[in-house]
Scaffold this motif. Structure first.
Motif, PDB file in Angstrom:
ATOM      1  N   LEU A   1    -111.819 -18.700 -47.315  1.00 32.16           N
ATOM      2  CA  LEU A   1    -110.897 -19.693 -47.091  1.00 32.16           C
ATOM      3  C   LEU A   1    -111.112 -21.345 -47.771  1.00 32.16           C
ATOM      4  O   LEU A   1    -112.350 -21.454 -47.966  1.00 32.16           O
ATOM      5  N   GLY A   2    -110.002 -21.495 -48.180  1.00 31.21           N
ATOM      6  CA  GLY A   2    -109.880 -22.928 -48.769  1.00 31.21           C
ATOM      7  C   GLY A   2    -110.522 -23.971 -47.636  1.00 31.21           C
ATOM      8  O   GLY A   2    -110.366 -23.906 -46.605  1.00 31.21           O
ATOM      9  N   ASN A   3    -111.016 -25.258 -48.089  1.00 33.66           N
ATOM     10  CA  ASN A   3    -111.589 -26.083 -47.443  1.00 33.66           C
ATOM     11  C   ASN A   3    -110.534 -26.721 -46.241  1.00 33.66           C
ATOM     12  O   ASN A   3    -111.120 -27.054 -45.009  1.00 33.66           O
ATOM     13  N   TYR A   4    -109.451 -26.505 -46.594  1.00 34.38           N
ATOM     14  CA  TYR A   4    -108.287 -26.957 -45.864  1.00 34.38           C
ATOM     15  C   TYR A   4    -108.291 -26.305 -44.342  1.00 34.38           C
ATOM     16  O   TYR A   4    -107.970 -27.078 -43.345  1.00 34.38           O
ATOM     17  N   TYR A   5    -108.842 -25.167 -44.370  1.00 34.43           N
ATOM     18  CA  TYR A   5    -108.910 -24.381 -43.049  1.00 34.43           C
ATOM     19  C   TYR A   5    -110.080 -24.620 -42.223  1.00 34.43           C
ATOM     20  O   TYR A   5    -110.298 -23.786 -41.161  1.00 34.43           O
ATOM     21  N   LYS A   6    -111.095 -25.592 -42.413  1.00 29.94           N
ATOM     22  CA  LYS A   6    -112.403 -25.640 -41.996  1.00 29.94           C
ATOM     23  C   LYS A   6    -112.358 -25.856 -40.637  1.00 29.94           C
ATOM     24  O   LYS A   6    -113.119 -25.608 -39.946  1.00 29.94           O
ATOM     25  N   ASP A   7    -111.100 -26.589 -40.192  1.00 29.08           N
ATOM     26  CA  ASP A   7    -111.345 -27.050 -38.714  1.00 29.08           C
ATOM     27  C   ASP A   7    -110.347 -25.732 -37.926  1.00 29.08           C
ATOM     28  O   ASP A   7    -110.807 -26.036 -36.562  1.00 29.08           O
ATOM     29  N   SER A   8    -109.558 -24.904 -38.500  1.00 28.85           N
ATOM     30  CA  SER A   8    -109.175 -24.042 -37.754  1.00 28.85           C
ATOM     31  C   SER A   8    -109.798 -22.687 -37.633  1.00 28.85           C
ATOM     32  O   SER A   8    -109.926 -21.830 -36.729  1.00 28.85           O
ATOM     33  N   TYR A   9    -110.781 -22.404 -38.735  1.00 26.17           N
ATOM     34  CA  TYR A   9    -111.475 -21.157 -38.648  1.00 26.17           C
ATOM     35  C   TYR A   9    -112.978 -21.515 -38.921  1.00 26.17           C
ATOM     36  O   TYR A   9    -113.423 -22.344 -39.819  1.00 26.17           O
ATOM     37  N   LYS A  10    -113.833 -20.709 -38.363  1.00 18.56           N
ATOM     38  CA  LYS A  10    -115.249 -20.632 -38.822  1.00 18.56           C
ATOM     39  C   LYS A  10    -115.623 -19.184 -39.295  1.00 18.56           C
ATOM     40  O   LYS A  10    -114.984 -18.451 -38.971  1.00 18.56           O
ATOM     41  N   VAL A  11    -116.727 -19.229 -40.081  1.00 15.56           N
ATOM     42  CA  VAL A  11    -117.501 -18.089 -40.277  1.00 15.56           C
ATOM     43  C   VAL A  11    -117.409 -17.133 -39.176  1.00 15.56           C
ATOM     44  O   VAL A  11    -117.940 -17.482 -38.347  1.00 15.56           O
ATOM     45  N   GLY A  12    -116.890 -15.788 -39.428  1.00 16.80           N
ATOM     46  CA  GLY A  12    -117.038 -14.888 -38.406  1.00 16.80           C
ATOM     47  C   GLY A  12    -115.552 -14.674 -37.644  1.00 16.80           C
ATOM     48  O   GLY A  12    -115.425 -13.734 -36.973  1.00 16.80           O
ATOM     49  N   ASP A  13    -114.714 -15.869 -37.925  1.00 11.01           N
ATOM     50  CA  ASP A  13    -113.349 -15.719 -37.063  1.00 11.01           C
ATOM     51  C   ASP A  13    -112.749 -14.649 -38.054  1.00 11.01           C
ATOM     52  O   ASP A  13    -112.878 -14.366 -39.223  1.00 11.01           O
ATOM     53  N   PHE A  14    -111.423 -14.315 -37.344  1.00  9.37           N
ATOM     54  CA  PHE A  14    -110.501 -13.532 -38.160  1.00  9.37           C
ATOM     55  C   PHE A  14    -109.499 -14.501 -38.386  1.00  9.37           C
ATOM     56  O   PHE A  14    -108.546 -14.845 -37.629  1.00  9.37           O
ATOM     57  N   TYR A  15    -108.879 -13.960 -39.707  1.00  6.44           N
ATOM     58  CA  TYR A  15    -107.781 -14.798 -40.141  1.00  6.44           C
ATOM     59  C   TYR A  15    -106.802 -13.818 -39.898  1.00  6.44           C
ATOM     60  O   TYR A  15    -106.629 -12.673 -40.488  1.00  6.44           O
ATOM     61  N   HIS A  16    -105.546 -14.143 -39.077  1.00  8.32           N
ATOM     62  CA  HIS A  16    -104.441 -13.363 -38.900  1.00  8.32           C
ATOM     63  C   HIS A  16    -104.936 -12.415 -38.200  1.00  8.32           C
ATOM     64  O   HIS A  16    -104.330 -11.092 -38.271  1.00  8.32           O
ATOM     65  N   ASN A  17    -105.994 -12.393 -37.268  1.00  6.99           N
ATOM     66  CA  ASN A  17    -106.604 -11.406 -36.363  1.00  6.99           C
ATOM     67  C   ASN A  17    -106.965 -10.206 -37.289  1.00  6.99           C
ATOM     68  O   ASN A  17    -107.228  -9.019 -36.605  1.00  6.99           O
ATOM     69  N   LYS A  18    -107.090 -10.187 -38.716  1.00 10.98           N
ATOM     70  CA  LYS A  18    -107.391  -8.854 -39.252  1.00 10.98           C
ATOM     71  C   LYS A  18    -108.330  -9.102 -40.357  1.00 10.98           C
ATOM     72  O   LYS A  18    -109.103  -8.310 -40.346  1.00 10.98           O
ATOM     73  N   TYR A  19    -108.346 -10.235 -41.005  1.00 15.65           N
ATOM     74  CA  TYR A  19    -109.353 -10.383 -42.175  1.00 15.65           C
ATOM     75  C   TYR A  19    -110.494 -11.445 -41.532  1.00 15.65           C
ATOM     76  O   TYR A  19    -110.243 -12.631 -41.278  1.00 15.65           O
ATOM     77  N   LYS A  20    -111.648 -10.745 -41.784  1.00 12.97           N
ATOM     78  CA  LYS A  20    -112.889 -11.331 -41.324  1.00 12.97           C
ATOM     79  C   LYS A  20    -113.342 -12.669 -42.317  1.00 12.97           C
ATOM     80  O   LYS A  20    -113.484 -12.574 -43.465  1.00 12.97           O
ATOM     81  N   VAL A  21    -113.356 -13.703 -41.691  1.00 14.83           N
ATOM     82  CA  VAL A  21    -113.668 -14.997 -42.555  1.00 14.83           C
ATOM     83  C   VAL A  21    -115.081 -14.802 -42.826  1.00 14.83           C
ATOM     84  O   VAL A  21    -115.988 -14.943 -41.896  1.00 14.83           O
ATOM     85  N   ILE A  22    -115.588 -14.897 -44.102  1.00 17.44           N
ATOM     86  CA  ILE A  22    -116.905 -14.825 -44.651  1.00 17.44           C
ATOM     87  C   ILE A  22    -117.569 -15.966 -45.057  1.00 17.44           C
ATOM     88  O   ILE A  22    -118.731 -16.414 -45.312  1.00 17.44           O
ATOM     89  N   GLY A  23    -116.717 -16.912 -45.666  1.00 14.36           N
ATOM     90  CA  GLY A  23    -116.829 -18.369 -46.278  1.00 14.36           C
ATOM     91  C   GLY A  23    -115.910 -19.201 -46.196  1.00 14.36           C
ATOM     92  O   GLY A  23    -114.729 -18.976 -46.073  1.00 14.36           O
ATOM     93  N   ILE A  24    -116.160 -20.617 -46.213  1.00 12.64           N
ATOM     94  CA  ILE A  24    -115.278 -21.535 -46.409  1.00 12.64           C
ATOM     95  C   ILE A  24    -115.718 -22.184 -47.701  1.00 12.64           C
ATOM     96  O   ILE A  24    -116.716 -22.878 -47.758  1.00 12.64           O
ATOM     97  N   LEU A  25    -114.842 -22.446 -48.584  1.00 16.96           N
ATOM     98  CA  LEU A  25    -114.954 -23.202 -49.827  1.00 16.96           C
ATOM     99  C   LEU A  25    -115.437 -24.723 -49.711  1.00 16.96           C
ATOM    100  O   LEU A  25    -114.815 -25.238 -48.686  1.00 16.96           O
ATOM    101  N   LYS A  26    -116.120 -25.227 -50.564  1.00 15.62           N
ATOM    102  CA  LYS A  26    -116.234 -26.763 -50.668  1.00 15.62           C
ATOM    103  C   LYS A  26    -114.979 -27.342 -50.853  1.00 15.62           C
ATOM    104  O   LYS A  26    -113.975 -26.895 -51.664  1.00 15.62           O
TER     105      LYS A  26
END
Ligand SMILES: Nc1ncnc2c1ncn2[C@@H]1O[C@H](COP(=O)(O)OP(=O)(O)OP(=O)(O)O)[C@@H](O)[C@H]1O
Ligand SMILES: [Mg+2]
Lengths: 224, 374
Positions: free
Chosen positions: B152-177
């Protein structure tokens, strides 16, 4: 002290005119000198050089032992403004200026802290032009213009006053009054050089220098 | 007695008020044109600098359309999605396709955009994560959308953490600088684009992409054969699309330089003409002023005015004209660089205007005109 040393002034252009030819003399502080001579003898030329409006072709003019030709332009302007008051033969007034505007020109560039309004009022009283204060200069008579020129020459309280025919356009009564003014200024310690045709005016001075064809033919001390 | 002197200058200028106002407008126009030239040069410089910060191989090409056509009065600048998708498959089949592709997923209120990226994407744009990691080699080209990792882009860093699921489907593995950018090679429209609000997906196998109707990431094409690139053009034409050109990083820089020169050149000529005219007018007005007032000026000299006093008075009009229009023009542009350029031009114009008079006045003897005037 003002010293003229072997001063020659040549005007070029067409034929060469030697307006001044190897002239030397000294004027001490506080002197009142008349310069006389026939028309074309070089009186105005000499006065203009002394007033730093023109320069010598040869020889030198020294003000307090400093050679005028080697003074920087700025310093010459300062001297013209504060130390030398000059009345030119043709008055050199700005025609469209009023009498008081003409008189005030030196004040524009002066570093002396004079009260402008008061200085102008006093000087107008002195030359008897108080009523004409706001009259444009082109409306003045020759004699009135002459008095404006004199007022302007003295307003900045210079230590040397140079006057080229200051009474030429004046009747004898006014001439007398102007001469009284010069005598008064001289008493206050100012050095005054007057170019004149008027024998009576010349006789009132301490010293008479006579020019002829650009040379000094006589230099008479009247105080002795 | 500086007050008296200023009064004198003001009355001089008042006497020629209309003329000075016109001159100010003229100079203002020149300054505005100059500000624009500086703006173009500055923009070009910035763009090139930005391009230079992505120092990737010249074998990558971006596609730029060379033709924009009008259909029923509507100017069409974008291809339709369907055709674009088809072209991306063709490119993927025949070349090494790189870069990214945006895919808009219309899910009503939860619509979102998937940005598929090629395997070399992170190398090309040198992107880094703030937390988590980038995609692994084995996470690219999978045949299924199951277990797809996302970055995810940095914009999402407050809504998602690494390990969360994006749209309940896609596992977040990294947040960009924060603040990282990519660039689209698109000729003069090349601009760095932020990835802060992107959601990056690893490119799937071609068949998987086709199956899901996703556009294959082909914003860049890797090729060292120009003839090959022509084949894309031919195919695009077959699809009924307008032709493409392909441009590399250095080609883009050249193009941008060329375009800005082409835009700036006529402006430079116009500004030179206006400025030359303005200089002529300023010199002419100063000349007239001197001619009209020579006796007065010299009488002031007799009474102790310095050369510099006279020169200042003669050039005060020019100064005020240039200063006023310069300030107004700078306020219009509001950039330091434009203001600096305008100031430099202004000073140059002023000097060109004044120097002839400085020389002339210096040569003039004080008594000369009083005699001439008689
Ligand atoms: N600018 C000039 N160019 C050429 N010749 C000049 C110039 N000024 C003065 N002269 C000449 O120099 C000589 C002296 O002139 P000057 O004006 O000093 O005489 P003057 O003694 O003041 O005469 P007047 O009593 O008539 O005023 C004259 O022959 C005059 O023609
Ligand atoms: Mg004379």
């Amino acid at each position: 002290m003002f010293r003229i040393k072997n001063l020659t002034k040549i005007f070029y252009g067409g034929e060469e005119v030697r307006a001044l030819n190897d002239v030397s003399f000294e004027i001490n502080d506080g002197e009142l000198v008349a310069i006389i001579g026939k028309s074309g003898s070089g009186k105005s030329t000499l006065l203009n050089i002394m007033g730093l409006l023109d320069s010598a072709s040869e020889g030198g003019y020294y003000i307090n032992e400093k050679k005028a030709s080697s003074l920087p332009e700025e310093e010459k302007a300062r001297l013209r403004n504060m130390e030398i008051g000059i009345v030119l033969q043709d008055f050199a007034l700005v025609e469209r200026y009023t009498v008081s505007q003409n008189i005030a020109i030196p004040l524009i560039y002066s570093k002396k802290n004079l009260n402008k309004e008061k200085s102008i009022r006093d000087i107008l009283n002195l030359v008897g032009l108080s009523e004409k204060k706001d009259t444009p200069s082109y409306k003045l008579s020759g004699g009135q213009k002459q008095r404006v020129a004199i007022a302007r020459a003295v307003i900045n309280n210079p230590s040397l006053i140079l006057a080229d025919e200051p009474t030429g356009a004046l009747d004898s009564k006014t001439s007398e009054e102007i001469m009284e003014l010069f005598l008064k200024l001289n008493k206050e310690g100012k050095t005054i050089v007057i170019v004149t045709h008027d024998k009576q005016i010349a006789q009132k001075c301490n010293r008479i220098i006579e020019l002829s064809d650009g040379k000094i033919v006589s230099d008479t001390d009247l105080t002795r | 007695m500086i007050k008296e002197y200023i009064k004198l200058i003001i009355s001089d200028i008042k006497a020629d008020k209309k003329f000075f106002i016109l001159l100010t407008i003229q100079t203002l126009i020149a300054f505005i044109v100059i500000g624009n030239i500086i703006g173009i040069a500055n923009y070009t410089n910035d763009t090139i600098e930005n391009l230079d910060s992505f120092n990737f191989s010249d074998k990558y090409y971006g596609k730029i359309s060379t033709e924009i056509y009008t259909f029923s009065g509507i100017t069409v600048t974008e291809m339709d999605i369907e055709t674009e998708r088809k072209l991306s498959y063709y490119i993927a089949e025949n070349f090494k396709a790189s870069g990214y592709s945006h895919n808009f997923i219309d899910a009503g209120e939860n619509s979102y955009t998937m940005t598929f990226v090629s395997e070399d994407f992170f190398n090309i744009y040198k992107l880094e994560t703030e937390s988590g990691r980038l995609f692994l080699e084995e996470e690219y080209y999978s045949d299924t959308m199951e277990n797809t990792p996302v970055i995810l882009g940095n914009y999402y860093k407050d809504s998602y953490k690494v390990g969360d699921f994006y749209h309940n489907k896609y596992k977040v593995i990294g947040i960009l600088k924060d603040g990282q950018k990519i660039i689209n090679l698109a000729g003069e429209r090349s601009k760095p684009v932020s990835v802060d609000s992107d959601v990056l997906f690893p490119v799937k196998s071609l068949s998987c992409m086709k199956q899901n109707h996703y556009e294959y990431p082909s914003s860049l094409i890797y090729s060292d054969d120009k003839a090959q690139l022509k084949a894309i053009n031919d195919y695009a034409e077959k699809l009924g699309m307008y032709p493409f050109n392909f441009i590399s990083l250095s080609g883009t820089k050249q193009l941008i330089n060329h375009m800005s020169t082409q835009t700036a050149a006529p402006l430079i000529i116009i500004s030179l003409i206006i400025i030359t005219l303005a200089i002529f007018c300023l010199i002419q007005s100063a000349m007239l002023f001197i001619r009209r007032n020579l006796t007065e000026l010299l009488i002031h000299r007799i009474c102790g005015a310095k050369l510099s006093n006279i020169l200042l008075r003669v050039s005060a009009g020019s100064f005020i004209v240039i200063f006023t229009s310069g300030v107004v023009a700078s306020l219009i542009f509001r950039t330091v660089i434009a203001a600096t350029g305008i100031a430099i031009t202004g000073v140059a114009v002023l000097l060109i205007t004044i120097i002839p008079f400085a020389v002339k006045l210096k040569r003039l003897s004080i008594l000369s005109s009083i005699r001439e005037g008689k």
